[in-house]
Design an enzyme around this catalytic site. Structure first.
Site, PDB file in Angstrom:
ATOM      1  N   GLU A   1      13.685 -10.432   4.338  1.00  0.00           N
ATOM      2  CA  GLU A   1      13.579  -9.210   3.390  1.00  0.00           C
ATOM      3  C   GLU A   1      14.660  -8.362   3.708  1.00  0.00           C
ATOM      4  O   GLU A   1      14.315  -7.602   4.692  1.00  0.00           O
ATOM      5  CB  GLU A   1      12.279  -8.680   3.238  1.00  0.00           C
ATOM      6  CG  GLU A   1      12.188  -7.562   2.180  1.00  0.00           C
ATOM      7  CD  GLU A   1      10.524  -7.496   1.699  1.00  0.00           C
ATOM      8  OE1 GLU A   1      10.318  -7.169   0.448  1.00  0.00           O
ATOM      9  OE2 GLU A   1      10.167  -6.885   2.852  1.00  0.00           O
TER      10      GLU A   1
ATOM     11  N   LYS B   1      -2.021   8.613   1.675  1.00  0.00           N
ATOM     12  CA  LYS B   1      -1.071   8.931   2.325  1.00  0.00           C
ATOM     13  C   LYS B   1       0.231   8.512   1.888  1.00  0.00           C
ATOM     14  O   LYS B   1       0.430   7.234   1.987  1.00  0.00           O
ATOM     15  CB  LYS B   1      -1.127   8.623   3.878  1.00  0.00           C
ATOM     16  CG  LYS B   1      -0.264   9.293   4.722  1.00  0.00           C
ATOM     17  CD  LYS B   1       0.050   8.358   5.809  1.00  0.00           C
ATOM     18  CE  LYS B   1       1.057   7.181   5.502  1.00  0.00           C
ATOM     19  NZ  LYS B   1       2.381   7.742   5.410  1.00  0.00           N
TER      20      LYS B   1
ATOM     21  N   GLU C   1      -0.627  -5.464   0.405  1.00  0.00           N
ATOM     22  CA  GLU C   1       0.488  -5.940  -0.242  1.00  0.00           C
ATOM     23  C   GLU C   1       1.904  -5.917   0.470  1.00  0.00           C
ATOM     24  O   GLU C   1       2.302  -4.739   0.674  1.00  0.00           O
ATOM     25  CB  GLU C   1       0.647  -5.310  -1.870  1.00  0.00           C
ATOM     26  CG  GLU C   1       1.425  -5.993  -2.830  1.00  0.00           C
ATOM     27  CD  GLU C   1       2.769  -5.548  -2.837  1.00  0.00           C
ATOM     28  OE1 GLU C   1       3.760  -6.146  -2.216  1.00  0.00           O
ATOM     29  OE2 GLU C   1       3.184  -4.513  -3.579  1.00  0.00           O
TER      30      GLU C   1
ATOM     31  N   CYS D   1       9.602  -5.183  -3.669  1.00  0.00           N
ATOM     32  CA  CYS D   1       9.099  -6.480  -2.898  1.00  0.00           C
ATOM     33  C   CYS D   1       8.938  -7.682  -3.421  1.00  0.00           C
ATOM     34  O   CYS D   1       9.410  -8.726  -2.913  1.00  0.00           O
ATOM     35  CB  CYS D   1       7.679  -5.752  -2.603  1.00  0.00           C
ATOM     36  SG  CYS D   1       6.664  -5.401  -4.239  1.00  0.00           S
TER      37      CYS D   1
END
Length: 488
Positions: free
Chosen positions: A385, A175, A249, A283
């Protein structure tokens, strides 16, 4: 660029009509204008995709039971088909997410093919059986994998999952993120051209709600997710209840530790890449810069000049170094963090206004790179983040203080140490609590495990460790007589 339109899904080895008329509309990160659309998967489409993957895996003569050389041959055909489409893939990714085209060609257009070749070679060289004394340990593929992939490196991070999963003998329902779906259509074309058996890889673009349905689907054996930490926590909760294997992750707020003997000028390109790759939409990006008090102002001036000299523009222009954010939503999010940094008392040295003079790109989602000095390591811009071109520069006193500050984070995905003394840098790197870290650069290595600790996730991708993520060990206890007969 040409409008990319897809009307069907790849399910069970062929293009299949969607169960509903719902669609995902895609706009250009550069202009905000439409560049394509694909069908939006419904629960019925997920059911069909999982059923196809289940049949393919359970087939007693199917993919999971093929000899490694036969799986490798099929995987290599897919690598060839992707290589033939590398420029188109790079162009679509660049237009969708704002990734500079040179970066897109280096990563999105080439890494998936390399990963497929790497794992095809690995399964040819790795025995599936291991005799340990009087016990035969064998590994078998886990089953049907739900691969939920992100938008920032949509093809690379998809193949972090697909390449080892397929090589191990699993079947997959993928997906893609609804923010990056056009390149998934190109992947589907490559799968069909390569002649992968029906049901081995099914691709169903959809939003988060449908992703949640896939995660809890009774036909799924394993979940592999790359994305935000809050979503990953939800997935882990559901996987725990179902006792289902999961690889996550997740986010990061990596520290770039600049030691007092670092050579800044010689490492300009590497420092830019370690912190601002893909416009900071990465990331592992080292967006927390830890600078020694003795050189603090020099480091601030260095990063300010580095970002001010970077060319901002259309991501499809080869001269561009900083492109737009993926969406207006992400643009507003990044700008809200810049405002938060100012209100919390940090000093903004550059990046006060949106870029101007970008003719024809007025609807694009551009953010000028922002450098913050005098940042307290406990403040929002140093701890959360941001996923954009915003760097927070924190002062430290000595190596021990730098290590303490680097580890003062809920995340532990990437990071870097910069020094002219390799042994000193290695000593610091060993003490930083992170799944990966680089010295005088940051470059992911396909041979080595990649993943995070703490809120950056669990499990590992890449390297031989990734194959283990998609297999289940089975111990077969042999009698001493059988072991002796085998030895003879």
């Amino acid at each position: 660029m040409d409008i990319a339109e897809y009307d069907k899904f790849l399910i069970d080895g062929a293009w299949q009509a969607p169960a509903t008329t719902d669609r995902i509309e895609v706009t250009s990160a550069n202009t905000g204008r439409p560049i394509g659309s694909v069908p939006a998967a419904s629960k019925r489409d997920i059911d069909a995709a999982v059923a196809a993957a289940r049949r393919a895996f359970d087939d007693p003569s199917g993919w999971a039971h093929w000899a490694p050389k036969d799986r490798a041959a099929a995987i290599l055909r897919l690598a060839d088909a992707l290589a033939a489409r590398s420029d188109r893939t790079a162009e679509l990714v660049s237009a969708q997410v704002g990734m500079p085209i040179n970066t897109a060609k280096s990563f999105e257009g080439s890494v998936p093919e390399k990963l497929l070749r790497f794992y095809a070679s690995m399964i040819m060289q790795t025995p599936s059986d291991d005799l340990r004394g009087e016990t035969l340990v064998t590994r078998r593929p886990l089953g049907v994998v739900a691969a939920i992939t992100p938008w920032n490196f949509p093809e690379v991070l998809a193949f972090f999952k697909l390449a080892p999963a397929l090589a191990a003998g699993c079947t997959v329902v993928m997906k893609p993120s609804s923010d990056a779906v056009l390149d998934a259509g190109v992947l589907a074309e490559a799968v069909i051209e390569a002649g992968l058996p029906p049901g081995i890889l099914n691709i169903v673009p959809a939003g988060r709600e449908i992703g949640s349905y896939l995660v809890t689907h009774p036909g799924v054996d394993q979940i592999s997710f790359t994305g935000s930490t809050p979503v990953g926590q939800d997935i882990a909760t559901n996987a725990g209840k179902l006792l289902r294997r999961v690889t996550l992750e997740l986010g990061g707020k990596s520290a770039a530790v600049i030691l007092d003997d670092a050579d800044l000028e010689s490492n300009q390109a590497a420092m830019f890449g370690a912190s601002l790759l893909n416009n900071g939409q990465t990331c592992f990006a080292g967006t927390r810069i830890l600078a020694p008090s003795s050189r603090y102002n020099e480091v601030v001036d260095f990063y300010t000049a580095l970002t001010e000299s970077a060319r901002i523009g259309n991501s499809l222009d080869p001269a561009t170094q900083i492109g737009p954010m993926v969406s207006a939503r992400q643009q507003e999010r990044v700008e809200s963090y810049i405002a938060k940094g100012i209100s919390d008392g940090a000093r903004l040295t550059t990046g006060k206004k949106r870029p101007t003079g970008l003719d024809g790109l007025e609807g694009g989602h551009f953010v000028a790179p922002a450098i913050f000095a005098d940042v307290d390591n406990s403040t929002t811009i140093a701890q959360e983040e941001i996923f954009g071109p915003v760097l927070a520069i924190v002062r430290y006193e000595d190596d021990a203080d730098a290590i303490r500050l680097a580890n003062q984070s809920i995340y532990g995905l990437g990071g870097s140490v910069w020094s002219s003394d390799h042994d000193r840098a290695l000593g610091v790197a060993r003490q930083i609590d992170s799944g990966t870290i680089g010295i005088n650069g940051y470059q992911i290595d396909v041979n080595a495990p990649y993943g995070g600790v703490k809120d950056s996730g669990m499990g590992r991708e890449l390297g031989p460790e990734a194959l283990l993520e998609y297999t289940e060990p089975k111990a077969i206890y042999l009698s001493p007589r059988m072991t002796a007969d085998n030895a003879g």
